[in-house]
Design a protein around this motif. Structure first.
Motif, PDB file in Angstrom:
ATOM      1  N   VAL A 160      45.845  35.438  45.544  1.00 16.47           N
ATOM      2  CA  VAL A 160      46.054  35.388  44.119  1.00 16.47           C
ATOM      3  C   VAL A 160      47.217  36.347  43.447  1.00 16.47           C
ATOM      4  N   ARG A 161      47.598  36.453  42.362  1.00 15.81           N
ATOM      5  CA  ARG A 161      48.439  37.468  41.609  1.00 15.81           C
ATOM      6  C   ARG A 161      47.790  38.716  41.230  1.00 15.81           C
ATOM      7  N   ASN A 162      46.473  38.305  40.513  1.00 16.84           N
ATOM      8  CA  ASN A 162      45.702  39.346  40.221  1.00 16.84           C
ATOM      9  C   ASN A 162      44.316  39.095  40.414  1.00 16.84           C
ATOM     10  N   VAL A 163      43.261  40.120  40.481  1.00 17.80           N
ATOM     11  CA  VAL A 163      41.828  40.107  40.339  1.00 17.80           C
ATOM     12  C   VAL A 163      41.372  40.345  39.014  1.00 17.80           C
ATOM     13  N   LEU A 164      40.135  39.924  38.619  1.00 13.78           N
ATOM     14  CA  LEU A 164      39.798  40.058  37.456  1.00 13.78           C
ATOM     15  C   LEU A 164      39.008  41.341  37.218  1.00 13.78           C
ATOM     16  N   GLY A 165      39.079  42.049  36.490  1.00 13.11           N
ATOM     17  CA  GLY A 165      38.617  43.592  36.366  1.00 13.11           C
ATOM     18  C   GLY A 165      37.062  43.742  36.608  1.00 13.11           C
ATOM     19  N   GLY A 166      36.255  42.837  35.861  1.00  8.80           N
ATOM     20  CA  GLY A 166      35.006  42.908  35.751  1.00  8.80           C
ATOM     21  C   GLY A 166      33.983  42.754  37.114  1.00  8.80           C
ATOM     22  N   ASN A 167      34.712  42.180  38.238  1.00 11.25           N
ATOM     23  CA  ASN A 167      34.139  41.846  39.197  1.00 11.25           C
ATOM     24  C   ASN A 167      35.332  42.000  40.381  1.00 11.25           C
ATOM     25  N   ALA A 168      35.609  43.235  40.708  1.00 18.57           N
ATOM     26  CA  ALA A 168      36.853  43.592  41.573  1.00 18.57           C
ATOM     27  C   ALA A 168      36.697  44.681  42.434  1.00 18.57           C
TER      28      ALA A 168
END
Length: 332
Positions: A160-168
């Protein structure tokens, strides 16, 4: 790095989430693949800091749970940076303070880091609605509004381009290369429902380390509580508008081509399909179909409006956030 030590950072800011915080910590302590440590970073709340220090006094003496004050300006990004600087792990994972991780959460994260190119791994975040069920009008395509994995993300273990901050999670060396989370762009308690700090960081990371691989593994699951106030359309509208503001800052910083790369596919393919499903359900007299279609259209309009306003503000005042190197290291 076949078996990295993983530090877990949980940023907290209010005593209103006391039971949620305890549950989040308990879920980390129950992992099948143990964490090296859990760091609770308290965002400028002396009463909460003292209360947590008392709660985890024995754990802190054993370095299992450590309670820290945010050493930077108020807000989620500075809290995360404080945790990164204090952590001992080779990998640093982030968990929301109102979420609980499934037992194999860290095990799935750790497995991906056997590949030395992998610099970040995210997971799947499942909403736990305060009312007990999803509001019938609330489209799954917009679950990011409540901090959860949304329809349109590819399933499985994917790049992916970016992960999601609350579960990373990130390798520590990712922060050595790219710096920490940008301050002035993300959350400040509940005052501004902004976001995108992890998007900006991930884009900055791949520019600093072009060979970096960023993954989402949907087996790494957490369950995120959605309070009743966030089940309402007013919050939905406010949050989507704020996302537009945030995206404008990111685009100003990293360029619109990269800053909106994933969003183009989302708005041209995922959302039209969601509207079509909602209208089909309305024709078939299924509950909430028209509402979901309408919410998607409203969400797009609100985000677009926020983006326009944010772009104008950014041109007038320049980038409104700052990136600084991560100071210190818990390994010293």
């Amino acid at each position: 790095m076949s078996d990295p030590g993983i530090s877990v950072v949980i940023c907290v800011y209010t005593e209103d989430r006391w039971e949620d915080i305890l549950a989040a910590v308990d879920s980390v302590r129950a992992q099948s693949r143990p964490a090296l440590e859990t760091l609770l970073v308290v965002d400028h709340n002396a009463a909460l800091l003292d209360r947590l220090a008392r709660e985890y006094k024995e754990s802190e003496e054993d370095a299992v749970v450590r309670v820290l004050a945010n050493a930077g300006p108020r807000g989620l990004s500075a809290g995360r940076n404080t945790g990164i600087a204090a952590a001992h792990g080779d990998v640093i994972a982030f968990l929301d303070d109102d979420a609980v991780a499934e037992r194999d959460w860290l095990r799935h994260f750790a497995a991906s880091y056997a590949d030395p190119r992998v610099m970040a791994v995210g997971g799947r975040t499942v909403p736990v609605w305060a009312s007990g069920r999803r509001p019938v009008w609330f489209p799954e395509e917009f679950d990011w509004v409540v901090g959860c994995t949304y329809r349109g993300l590819p399933p499985g273990r994917v790049r992916v381009r970016n992960v999601l901050g609350g579960n990373a999670s990130f390798r520590r060396t990712a922060f050595d290369a790219a710096g920490g989370f940008a301050t002035g762009i993300g959350r400040d308690g509940d005052k501004r429902p902004l976001g995108c700090e992890e998007t900006e960081l991930c884009i900055r990371l791949t520019r600093a380390v072009p060979e970096a691989v960023l993954l989402i593994d949907d087996r790494a699951v957490i369950h995120h509580r959605v309070p009743s106030g966030r089940e309402r359309f007013g919050y939905f509208r406010t949050r989507t508008y704020a996302e537009g503001l945030s995206k404008a800052l990111v685009a100003r910083s990293v360029g619109a081509q990269k800053g909106l790369e994933s969003e183009r596919r989302y708005t041209t393919r995922v959302l039209p399909a969601g509207v079509a499903r909602g209208l089909r359900d309305a024709v078939l007299a299924r509950p909430g179909g028209a509402g979901r279609a309408g919410a998607i259209v409203a969400g797009v309009c609100a985000a677009a409006g926020g983006y326009v306003v944010g772009s104008v503000r950014a041109r007038r005042s320049g980038t409104a956030f700052a990136v600084t190197p991560i100071g210190g290291s818990g390994r010293d």
